[in-house]
Structure formats: structure tokens, C-alpha cells
Design an enzyme around this catalytic site. Sequence first.
Site, PDB file in Angstrom:
ATOM      1  CD  GLU A   1      -2.476   5.459   4.137  1.00 56.36           C
ATOM      2  OE1 GLU A   1      -2.035   5.791   5.240  1.00 56.36           O
ATOM      3  OE2 GLU A   1      -3.087   6.239   3.391  1.00 56.36           O
TER       4      GLU A   1
ATOM      5  CB  SER B   1      -0.875  -0.011   1.258  1.00 61.13           C
ATOM      6  OG  SER B   1      -1.406   1.260   1.502  1.00 61.13           O
TER       7      SER B   1
ATOM      8  CE1 TYR C   1      -4.221  -1.409   5.401  1.00 60.04           C
ATOM      9  CE2 TYR C   1      -3.220   0.658   4.708  1.00 60.04           C
ATOM     10  CZ  TYR C   1      -3.786  -0.565   4.395  1.00 60.04           C
ATOM     11  OH  TYR C   1      -3.919  -0.927   3.084  1.00 60.04           O
TER      12      TYR C   1
HETATM   13  P1  GDP Z   1      -6.613   6.227   3.316  1.00 67.31           P
HETATM   14  O1  GDP Z   1      -5.803   7.082   2.403  1.00 67.31           O
HETATM   15  O2  GDP Z   1      -6.315   4.771   3.176  1.00 67.31           O
HETATM   16  O3  GDP Z   1      -6.575   6.652   4.725  1.00 67.31           O
HETATM   17  O4  GDP Z   1      -8.139   6.348   2.745  1.00 67.31           O
HETATM   18  P2  GDP Z   1      -9.436   7.103   3.300  1.00 67.31           P
HETATM   19  O5  GDP Z   1     -10.388   7.147   2.159  1.00 67.31           O
HETATM   20  O6  GDP Z   1      -9.923   6.494   4.569  1.00 67.31           O
HETATM   21  O7  GDP Z   1      -8.929   8.582   3.651  1.00 67.31           O
HETATM   22  C1  GDP Z   1      -8.363   9.427   2.692  1.00 67.31           C
HETATM   23  C2  GDP Z   1      -8.087  10.786   3.305  1.00 67.31           C
HETATM   24  O8  GDP Z   1      -9.334  11.437   3.581  1.00 67.31           O
HETATM   25  C3  GDP Z   1      -7.337  10.748   4.640  1.00 67.31           C
HETATM   26  O9  GDP Z   1      -6.383  11.758   4.640  1.00 67.31           O
HETATM   27  C4  GDP Z   1      -8.419  11.043   5.664  1.00 67.31           C
HETATM   28  O10 GDP Z   1      -7.948  11.646   6.867  1.00 67.31           O
HETATM   29  C5  GDP Z   1      -9.266  12.015   4.883  1.00 67.31           C
HETATM   30  N1  GDP Z   1     -10.616  12.198   5.423  1.00 67.31           N
HETATM   31  C6  GDP Z   1     -11.207  13.380   5.748  1.00 67.31           C
HETATM   32  N2  GDP Z   1     -12.426  13.182   6.245  1.00 67.31           N
HETATM   33  C7  GDP Z   1     -12.645  11.839   6.245  1.00 67.31           C
HETATM   34  C8  GDP Z   1     -13.740  11.023   6.631  1.00 67.31           C
HETATM   35  O11 GDP Z   1     -14.782  11.486   7.092  1.00 67.31           O
HETATM   36  N3  GDP Z   1     -13.602   9.665   6.446  1.00 67.31           N
HETATM   37  C9  GDP Z   1     -12.458   9.125   5.924  1.00 67.31           C
HETATM   38  N4  GDP Z   1     -12.390   7.805   5.742  1.00 67.31           N
HETATM   39  N5  GDP Z   1     -11.394   9.870   5.562  1.00 67.31           N
HETATM   40  C10 GDP Z   1     -11.481  11.213   5.720  1.00 67.31           C
END
Ligand code: GDP
Length: 329
Positions: free
Chosen positions: A129, A127, A151
Site C-alpha cells: 500500500e 506494505s 494506512y
Molecule cells: P487492501 O488492498 O489492503 O485495501 O485490501 P482489501 O482486501 O481491503 O481491498 C482490496 C481491493 O478491493 C481495494 O481496491 C478495495 O477498494 C476493493 N474492494 C471492493 N469492494 C470491497 C469491499 O466490499 N470490501 C473491501 N475490503 N474491499 C473492497
Amino acid sequence: MPRALITGITGQDGHHLAEFLHGKGYDVYGMIKGQNNPRAAKLQEEMPFVELIPGDLADLPSLVAALQIAQPDEVYNLGAISFVALSFSQAELTANTTGLGVLRMLEAIRMVGGAQNNPIRFYQASSSEMFGQVRETPQTELTPFHPRSPYGCAKVFGHDIVVNYRESYDMHASSGILFNHEGPRRGIEFVTRKISNAAARVKLGLQHELVMGTLDAKRDWGYAGDYVEAMWMMLQQDEPDDFVISTGETHTVQEFVEKAFAHAGLEDWEQYVRQDPKFFRPAEVDLLIGDSAKAKAVLGWEPKVGFDELVKMMVDNDLALEAAKANRS
Ligand code: GDP
């Protein structure tokens, strides 16, 4: 017919990959965990060609048994606790499943082996990440890792142990360092689907606001359907290796919100969006953008769906789903 075993069959990528491999003529086996898993019935309805085998990445004997039943030519390890936010509150479970699960599957493959001249090939879902607090931009296969969540840490372990088993035991084990990949099948907990679903529901009058965390984070978002093809391509190579899979474009969360709301016909997105500290993370990954030049050169892989098309696809899907749901009730 070639045979494939997929862990994480109930997830977004498991679904896309199973359909893709089925289209290529594979016998597809999916490992499914838990007792009376609520996702099993829907999965069998949508993809009756998948043979489900019980198993859990936290349980080595079950992995050995799954391999003995499926007798796969290829194993795709997509199973994981994959939601970064959850990994902060269930860090140990994440390390066990997302990290140690990779080690267990590699060990199970060593035990079962596969046909003599046809050793099992292994794909690991690594990933972006792992790059976390990025050391360089764009990120390549050579960029050092600096994970920012349990993660990310677990994925680094998984990635490194694949390299180690490849070098130690000459296994055909490859990792795809996939940047965020989305689509209509994305879980609602991830930001893109949360946004596309909210835009649809606001448009239909079913919801009045969208409560968010940071709007500033930047991600390299591609389409999951494109990305599973890269997984398969990696296992068709003579030599195992690691590949970044990305679009090479980055966008803020806010841009996703703007585009999604505009596509739903809601021009003034700001009136619907509120931020709440509960959606902020203890440590954030601010910027991801991948360079997939190696995948293009070696695999001949390129993304097909761009950012605008992805947003539209997801919003259109949620508009249709939510309208159908509302009509039924
Ligand atoms: P990630 O890149 O694997 O963490 O995928 P996510 O879709 O969970 O999050 C992408 C980005 O969106 C991260 O920087 C989160 O902090 C941001 N983010 C902002 N608001 C939200 C929210 O309400 N839900 C999630 N899942 N992410 C959020």
C-alpha cells in the site's frame, strides 16, 4: 531454543508465523493488547504453545516490559490497524499504532538491547500500500512511494524509520514489503474473505447478495502461509535489508468474484453482486503487482500457492465453516 516476540499475534499473519516458528523450535511470545481481549481465549485454544504478554504499540513502557519478559532473539512487528477503509475514518489512531508504533518498538529494542553478542533482530511488516498510485510497474524495492490512504502513509513512516534506525544505530532491522496476502484466516472485512464467505453462504442459501465497492482494482494476491516464511528468512540473513514479497501476478477484484462463485458452483455471479458507494474509498489504489526477484535471489524465497489455488482454498474453507455453523443452529 531461539525466542521470538510477535506483535499482532491475533491477526492472520501472527497465527501463521507463530505456527511456523513453533515448528522451527522457537519459544513463541505474542503481545496482546486490551483488557480481556476477546481473541485471547481462542488463540490459546488453537495455539497453546504461545506465551501471551500484555502490551500495546501505543505504549512504550509496555513494549519495554514485553521485551524484558520475552527476552527475544527476534521481534516481528505485525501489529497495526491494517484495514485501509478503517484508516480513513480513524486516521489519527492509524498513524499512532501503524506508524509511531514502529518507532516505539525500535526505541524499546534500543533500550533493552538483547544479549551483548546477540542483538535483537527486528522485522517490520511493510506494505505494498506504500506504492499506492504506482510510479512504475511492476513495483520493486526501489519504486518510489505514493501512499493513497492514512494506512499507506503510516506504513511509509514505519518503513522509513526502520531504514533510518538501521543506518543510524546499526540495528539488524529489516522490512518485508508484502503485497496482499490472504487465506482462510483472513479477516472478513478484507475483500477476498468477504467474497469467499459470500460465495459459500449464497451457495448454501444463507445469503442472497454480495454488496461490493469497486470491482476494477487489481491486486497481487498471494497466500499468507507462504509469506510468513519470507519474514523469518529475512531475519536469518547476516545483513538486514528490505524485500518485496509478491507473486508477480495481478488480478481484478471481479476476477476473484468470478472464480470464487464458479468454484462454489454458482455460474452466473452477476445476479448476486450489487455495488454500493459506501464500499468505495476516498482514494483508491488501482493496480499493484510486485517483482520479488531480489527475495528469490538473496533469500531463495518463492511463492508456492497460485491465484486459482488460493481462491479454491478460501471458498472450500468457508463452505465447510458455514455448513458446520448452519448444522449447529
Ligand atoms: P487492501 O488492498 O489492503 O485495501 O485490501 P482489501 O482486501 O481491503 O481491498 C482490496 C481491493 O478491493 C481495494 O481496491 C478495495 O477498494 C476493493 N474492494 C471492493 N469492494 C470491497 C469491499 O466490499 N470490501 C473491501 N475490503 N474491499 C473492497
